[in-house]
Design a protein around this motif. Structure first.
Motif, mmCIF file in Angstrom:
data_model
loop_
_atom_site.group_PDB
_atom_site.id
_atom_site.type_symbol
_atom_site.label_atom_id
_atom_site.label_comp_id
_atom_site.label_asym_id
_atom_site.label_seq_id
_atom_site.Cartn_x
_atom_site.Cartn_y
_atom_site.Cartn_z
ATOM 1 N N CYS A 22 -76.897 5.827 28.016
ATOM 2 C CA CYS A 22 -76.777 6.305 29.399
ATOM 3 C C CYS A 22 -77.452 7.664 29.453
ATOM 4 O O CYS A 22 -76.893 8.658 28.969
ATOM 5 C CB CYS A 22 -75.306 6.393 29.785
ATOM 6 S SG CYS A 22 -74.975 7.097 31.405
ATOM 7 N N TRP A 36 -67.174 5.221 29.606
ATOM 8 C CA TRP A 36 -67.651 3.891 29.962
ATOM 9 C C TRP A 36 -66.517 3.071 30.564
ATOM 10 O O TRP A 36 -65.373 3.127 30.095
ATOM 11 C CB TRP A 36 -68.161 3.175 28.712
ATOM 12 C CG TRP A 36 -69.358 3.822 28.097
ATOM 13 C CD1 TRP A 36 -69.371 4.824 27.168
ATOM 14 C CD2 TRP A 36 -70.727 3.511 28.361
ATOM 15 N NE1 TRP A 36 -70.650 5.160 26.852
ATOM 16 C CE2 TRP A 36 -71.503 4.373 27.562
ATOM 17 C CE3 TRP A 36 -71.375 2.597 29.194
ATOM 18 C CZ2 TRP A 36 -72.908 4.332 27.572
ATOM 19 C CZ3 TRP A 36 -72.761 2.550 29.202
ATOM 20 C CH2 TRP A 36 -73.503 3.413 28.398
ATOM 21 N N TYR A 37 -66.866 2.311 31.591
ATOM 22 C CA TYR A 37 -66.005 1.306 32.166
ATOM 23 C C TYR A 37 -66.725 -0.031 32.054
ATOM 24 O O TYR A 37 -67.931 -0.082 31.795
ATOM 25 C CB TYR A 37 -65.732 1.603 33.647
ATOM 26 C CG TYR A 37 -64.661 2.609 33.906
ATOM 27 C CD1 TYR A 37 -64.876 3.960 33.694
ATOM 28 C CD2 TYR A 37 -63.413 2.214 34.383
ATOM 29 C CE1 TYR A 37 -63.884 4.895 33.948
ATOM 30 C CE2 TYR A 37 -62.417 3.136 34.644
ATOM 31 C CZ TYR A 37 -62.654 4.475 34.427
ATOM 32 O OH TYR A 37 -61.668 5.389 34.674
ATOM 33 N N ARG A 45 -62.481 -3.410 37.477
ATOM 34 C CA ARG A 45 -63.142 -2.526 36.523
ATOM 35 C C ARG A 45 -62.085 -1.887 35.640
ATOM 36 O O ARG A 45 -61.049 -1.422 36.140
ATOM 37 C CB ARG A 45 -63.940 -1.468 37.260
ATOM 38 C CG ARG A 45 -64.860 -0.647 36.378
ATOM 39 C CD ARG A 45 -65.742 0.283 37.204
ATOM 40 N NE ARG A 45 -66.684 -0.440 38.047
ATOM 41 C CZ ARG A 45 -67.706 0.149 38.663
ATOM 42 N NH1 ARG A 45 -67.908 1.448 38.524
ATOM 43 N NH2 ARG A 45 -68.505 -0.567 39.428
ATOM 44 N N TYR A 94 -70.527 0.140 32.756
ATOM 45 C CA TYR A 94 -70.956 1.279 33.570
ATOM 46 C C TYR A 94 -70.611 2.587 32.867
ATOM 47 O O TYR A 94 -69.492 2.755 32.390
ATOM 48 C CB TYR A 94 -70.245 1.277 34.923
ATOM 49 C CG TYR A 94 -70.499 0.066 35.777
ATOM 50 C CD1 TYR A 94 -69.683 -1.056 35.691
ATOM 51 C CD2 TYR A 94 -71.553 0.051 36.696
ATOM 52 C CE1 TYR A 94 -69.901 -2.167 36.481
ATOM 53 C CE2 TYR A 94 -71.782 -1.062 37.491
ATOM 54 C CZ TYR A 94 -70.960 -2.166 37.374
ATOM 55 O OH TYR A 94 -71.189 -3.274 38.155
ATOM 56 N N CYS A 95 -71.563 3.490 32.836
ATOM 57 C CA CYS A 95 -71.263 4.812 32.312
ATOM 58 C C CYS A 95 -70.957 5.747 33.480
ATOM 59 O O CYS A 95 -71.368 5.496 34.617
ATOM 60 C CB CYS A 95 -72.414 5.359 31.490
ATOM 61 S SG CYS A 95 -73.936 5.656 32.410
ATOM 62 N N TYR A 96 -70.242 6.807 33.173
ATOM 63 C CA TYR A 96 -70.003 7.830 34.182
ATOM 64 C C TYR A 96 -69.981 9.184 33.507
ATOM 65 O O TYR A 96 -69.726 9.307 32.302
ATOM 66 C CB TYR A 96 -68.684 7.588 34.925
ATOM 67 C CG TYR A 96 -67.454 8.053 34.181
ATOM 68 C CD1 TYR A 96 -66.841 7.229 33.256
ATOM 69 C CD2 TYR A 96 -66.931 9.327 34.392
ATOM 70 C CE1 TYR A 96 -65.735 7.646 32.538
ATOM 71 C CE2 TYR A 96 -65.827 9.757 33.685
ATOM 72 C CZ TYR A 96 -65.224 8.912 32.777
ATOM 73 O OH TYR A 96 -64.133 9.341 32.073
ATOM 74 N N TYR A 98 -68.917 13.451 34.548
ATOM 75 C CA TYR A 98 -68.371 14.398 35.515
ATOM 76 C C TYR A 98 -68.502 15.814 34.964
ATOM 77 O O TYR A 98 -68.167 16.075 33.818
ATOM 78 C CB TYR A 98 -66.901 14.108 35.822
ATOM 79 C CG TYR A 98 -66.267 15.202 36.644
ATOM 80 C CD1 TYR A 98 -65.426 16.152 36.065
ATOM 81 C CD2 TYR A 98 -66.549 15.303 38.002
ATOM 82 C CE1 TYR A 98 -64.877 17.172 36.823
ATOM 83 C CE2 TYR A 98 -66.000 16.319 38.770
ATOM 84 C CZ TYR A 98 -65.167 17.248 38.176
ATOM 85 O OH TYR A 98 -64.634 18.255 38.921
ATOM 86 N N TYR A 106 -70.772 10.937 38.577
ATOM 87 C CA TYR A 106 -71.920 10.065 38.800
ATOM 88 C C TYR A 106 -71.810 8.841 37.896
ATOM 89 O O TYR A 106 -71.240 8.922 36.802
ATOM 90 C CB TYR A 106 -73.234 10.804 38.521
ATOM 91 C CG TYR A 106 -73.571 11.811 39.580
ATOM 92 C CD1 TYR A 106 -73.125 13.125 39.472
ATOM 93 C CD2 TYR A 106 -74.315 11.449 40.696
ATOM 94 C CE1 TYR A 106 -73.416 14.056 40.453
ATOM 95 C CE2 TYR A 106 -74.609 12.373 41.675
ATOM 96 C CZ TYR A 106 -74.163 13.670 41.558
ATOM 97 O OH TYR A 106 -74.444 14.579 42.530
ATOM 98 N N TRP A 107 -72.371 7.733 38.392
ATOM 99 C CA TRP A 107 -72.273 6.455 37.696
ATOM 100 C C TRP A 107 -73.646 5.884 37.397
ATOM 101 O O TRP A 107 -74.590 6.088 38.167
ATOM 102 C CB TRP A 107 -71.510 5.452 38.555
ATOM 103 C CG TRP A 107 -70.071 5.801 38.708
ATOM 104 C CD1 TRP A 107 -69.521 6.672 39.603
ATOM 105 C CD2 TRP A 107 -68.988 5.294 37.937
ATOM 106 N NE1 TRP A 107 -68.159 6.734 39.430
ATOM 107 C CE2 TRP A 107 -67.803 5.887 38.411
ATOM 108 C CE3 TRP A 107 -68.897 4.371 36.879
ATOM 109 C CZ2 TRP A 107 -66.548 5.609 37.868
ATOM 110 C CZ3 TRP A 107 -67.639 4.088 36.347
ATOM 111 C CH2 TRP A 107 -66.488 4.707 36.841
#
Length: 117
Positions: A22, A36-37, A45, A94-96, A98, A106-107
């Motif tokens: 990511c 990560w989700y 999710r 999905y990564c995020y 903050y 942000y994703w």
């Protein structure tokens, strides 16, 4: 505006490994939290794991001991190393990230991981 671009997803047999990346468009040196989700078809999710700014990692019980989150500040990149993959790991990941100065999380766009024989 920060952009997160994911890569590394794909198809793998049970027991195999994948590494997700990511890449952020901004420095992650002062990141507060990243992780990560994943979301499987028909399911909500769920959290896979999180890495705090201080370097502490926490994982969902379902992936503990198999998945590892790491970061490379020089490359502004977050990684998810996934070993001993199981069919139930099949999902979009999905990564995020903050950071307080960003004002929001942000994703990434999501990357498909399929574990099947």
């Amino acid at each position: 505006q920060v952009q997160l671009v994911e890569s590394g997803g794909g198809s793998v047999q049970p027991g195999g490994s994948l590494r997700l990346s990511c890449a952020a468009s901004a420095s992650i040196f002062r990141i507060n939290a990243m992780g990560w989700y994943r979301q499987a078809p028909g399911k909500e999710r769920e959290l896979v794991g999180v890495l705090t700014g201080g370097g502490t990692a926490n994982y969902a019980d379902s992936v503990k001991g198999r998945f590892t989150i790491s970061r490379d500040n020089a490359k502004n990149t977050l990684y998810l190393q996934m070993n001993s993959l199981k069919p139930e790991d099949t999902a979009v990941y999905y990564c995020y990230m903050y950071q307080t100065t960003w004002g929001r999380a942000y994703w990434g766009q999501g990357t498909q991981v399929t574990v099947s024989s």
